[in-house]
Design a protein around this motif. Structure first.
Motif, PDB file in Angstrom:
ATOM      1  N   HIS A  34      -4.214  -0.874   0.245  1.00  0.00           N
ATOM      2  CA  HIS A  34      -3.611  -0.061   1.302  1.00  0.00           C
ATOM      3  C   HIS A  34      -2.751   1.023   0.659  1.00  0.00           C
ATOM      4  N   ALA A  36       0.281   2.943   0.579  1.00  0.00           N
ATOM      5  CA  ALA A  36       1.640   2.995   1.126  1.00  0.00           C
ATOM      6  C   ALA A  36       2.365   4.184   0.506  1.00  0.00           C
ATOM      7  N   ASP A  37       3.571   4.420   0.954  1.00  0.00           N
ATOM      8  CA  ASP A  37       4.293   5.598   0.465  1.00  0.00           C
ATOM      9  C   ASP A  37       4.826   5.407  -0.950  1.00  0.00           C
ATOM     10  N   ARG A  82       2.954  -4.139  -5.150  1.00  0.00           N
ATOM     11  CA  ARG A  82       3.247  -2.819  -4.584  1.00  0.00           C
ATOM     12  C   ARG A  82       3.333  -1.763  -5.681  1.00  0.00           C
ATOM     13  N   CYS A 352      11.031  -6.157   6.249  1.00  0.00           N
ATOM     14  CA  CYS A 352       9.870  -5.398   5.815  1.00  0.00           C
ATOM     15  C   CYS A 352      10.310  -4.480   4.678  1.00  0.00           C
ATOM     16  N   ARG A 355      12.343   1.954   4.275  1.00  0.00           N
ATOM     17  CA  ARG A 355      12.428   3.131   3.420  1.00  0.00           C
ATOM     18  C   ARG A 355      12.828   2.721   2.012  1.00  0.00           C
ATOM     19  N   GLY A 357       9.697   2.823   0.895  1.00  0.00           N
ATOM     20  CA  GLY A 357       8.306   2.402   0.698  1.00  0.00           C
ATOM     21  C   GLY A 357       7.399   2.714   1.862  1.00  0.00           C
ATOM     22  N   CYS A 358       7.955   2.808   3.075  1.00  0.00           N
ATOM     23  CA  CYS A 358       7.120   3.039   4.255  1.00  0.00           C
ATOM     24  C   CYS A 358       7.657   4.229   5.042  1.00  0.00           C
ATOM     25  N   LYS A 360       6.997   5.112   7.961  1.00  0.00           N
ATOM     26  CA  LYS A 360       7.259   4.849   9.384  1.00  0.00           C
ATOM     27  C   LYS A 360       8.678   4.331   9.620  1.00  0.00           C
ATOM     28  N   SER A 361       9.326   3.905   8.555  1.00  0.00           N
ATOM     29  CA  SER A 361      10.619   3.248   8.725  1.00  0.00           C
ATOM     30  C   SER A 361      11.701   4.243   9.120  1.00  0.00           C
ATOM     31  N   SER A 383      13.304  -5.078  10.542  1.00  0.00           N
ATOM     32  CA  SER A 383      12.110  -4.219  10.516  1.00  0.00           C
ATOM     33  C   SER A 383      12.525  -2.766  10.657  1.00  0.00           C
ATOM     34  N   CYS A 389       6.342  -5.599  10.841  1.00  0.00           N
ATOM     35  CA  CYS A 389       5.436  -6.226   9.876  1.00  0.00           C
ATOM     36  C   CYS A 389       6.056  -7.489   9.282  1.00  0.00           C
TER      37      CYS A 389
END
Ligand code: SF4
Length: 444
Positions: A34, A36-37, A82, A352, A355, A357-358, A360-361, A383, A389
């Motif tokens: 996947h 991810a950022d 990761r 989760c 930030r 790493g994601c 959307k956070s 989250s 997640c």
């Protein structure tokens, strides 16, 4: 700075609802990474959470060579790697395959099996579930259809103590003692099917295969048994017929024989009936740094079992420790920064990746969780957005970043209460109150 707390009614988005599936299953695996950022992410399935020492060493080598060096534990007892470098997929697969962590490339994402981590170790339950685990994993990998299961489909093997009950599994096997087992389909309290213990793995596989043949699963509208629009009665009838066709005597019962309730193993030493012990530790925020993993593997290598058991509560159990060596091993593990004390304020706290790493956070939830969570009875999951997640099931506190601050929800006895809080001090106070709340409390 605002420090207001606004009461809000129970919100449906904080509860488990039946989603409508309108796109493919994007669940990551060890072969399907996947993006991810913080780089690519690999999720390595570890059935029953059981790793041999060489397998644990291989995971550490993969994390160091291709990723951020850390091992990220999931709520299903799996491991995520990761920040993987671009183009490492082939070498990663080779390394994991050589360690026996990829027995079937076709089935690698469907080997989602959790199991009572203290089975066979502390004298509770009805014995070891590892024979079930080995058989079920072999059957899954040999099935011509099971590879079509969603990467979210979950099997749970409970040794009878009831610790797998609240994990929301699709198929739960519970040891009943005296050579019996109970199979339950779906996450609710549907009638259970009693089968001989020796046939339990077959019953679990037949249930999964029968689910795949339901109209909703064939149409891609249901990935989980709990998403079947018409319930599970037909599925149960199909499973009973197939068991009968396989020569397995099976009956239904509204309730299995009173499973003993039990939760996660508390951090510390768990003493067994034969003079040995198991060490239970938790990973701070679900993440184990490379040096901490090395310490764990080094301790495991000196035990009688030479294995590590990952738990669905982002912890590990190291079995086979001589009772008189347990305290010294725990001291070493605590010195490495692992949680060995149930009173630790990070005991039962998860998050989760948030930030940075994601993308959307809405917040750096890992840092906020570490700084703002005090000790308490209930587990807490933070989250960075509404997707939540890796959130746990059962009684819990959930802290979700929202544009105004954080929404703190308490799930107790199947009821959810939520309120939104702004301001760090207010969030900390709110979470502290939530962790110690009881079903009678009217606010989180
Ligand atoms: S819950 Fe949201 S912010 Fe956290 S990892 Fe999932 S998608 Fe990202």
């Amino acid at each position: 700075m605002l420090a207001a707390m606004c009461s809000a009614p129970v919100r449906s988005f904080a509860q488990d609802t039946k989603p409508i599936r309108d796109r493919g299953d994007a669940c990551p695996g060890a072969l399907r990474l996947h993006e991810a950022d913080d780089g690519a992410l690999a999720r390595v399935r570890v059935p029953g959470g059981i790793l041999s020492v060489p397998q644990a060493e291989a995971l550490a080598a993969a994390a160091r060579r291709f990723g951020d060096g850390d091992l990220h534990l999931t709520s299903r007892g799996n491991v995520q790697l990761r920040a993987l470098e671009a183009g490492c997929g082939g070498e990663l697969a080779g390394l994991l395959g050589a360690a026996g962590l990829l027995p079937s490339h076709l089935h690698e994402r469907v080997r989602n099996v959790v199991a009572s981590p203290l089975a066979g170790l502390d004298g509770r339950g009805h014995g070891d579930v590892r024979p079930w685990l080995r058989t079920l994993d072999g059957m899954l990998c040999g099935s011509e259809s099971a590879h079509a299961l969603s990467g979210r489909f979950l099997f749970a093997l409970d040794d009878g103590r009831g610790d797998m009950t609240d994990l929301g599994a699709d198929v739960t096997l519970t040891a009943g003692g005296e050579g019996t087992a109970w199979l339950r389909a779906g996450p609710g309290h549907a009638p259970a099917v009693q089968v001989p213990s020796s046939a339990a793995p077959l019953a679990a596989l037949l249930t999964a295969e029968a689910f795949l043949q339901t109209p909703a699963a064939r149409a891609g509208q249901a990935w989980r048994i709990g998403e079947l629009p018409d319930g599970i009665d037909e599925l149960t009838d199909t499973v009973l017929r197939r068991l009968d066709g396989s020569g397995v005597a099976a009956t239904t019962s509204p309730e299995p024989p009173g499973p003993r309730t039990s939760g996660p193993p508390p951090p510390g030493a768990v003493h067994g009936p034969h003079g040995d012990a198991a060490l239970s530790v938790l990973a701070p925020m679900g993440r184990i740094e490379a040096a901490q993993w090395d310490t764990l593997v080094s301790v495991a290598a000196r035990t009688g079992h030479r294995e590590l058991r990952l738990t669905p509560w982002r912890g590990l159990v190291l079995p086979g420790v001589p009772a008189d060596a347990a305290a010294e091993h725990l001291r070493v593990l605590a010195s490495a920064g692992l949680i060995t004390d149930p009173a630790s304020h990070l005991s039962g706290v998860g998050s989760c990746i948030g930030r940075p790493g994601c993308a959307k956070s809405l917040a750096d939830v890992r840092s906020d969780a570490a700084a703002l969570t005090g000790p308490g009875r209930l587990p807490v999951h933070w989250s960075g957005c509404e997707r939540r997640c890796g959130h746990p099931r059962g009684d819990r506190v959930e802290v979700v970043a929202v544009p105004e601050g954080y929404r703190v929800s308490v799930d107790l006895d199947g009821r959810t209460r939520s309120a939104t809080t702004t301001g760090r001090a207010a969030v900390a106070a709110h979470v502290a109150a939530a962790r110690t709340s009881s079903p009678e409390d009217r606010t989180p």
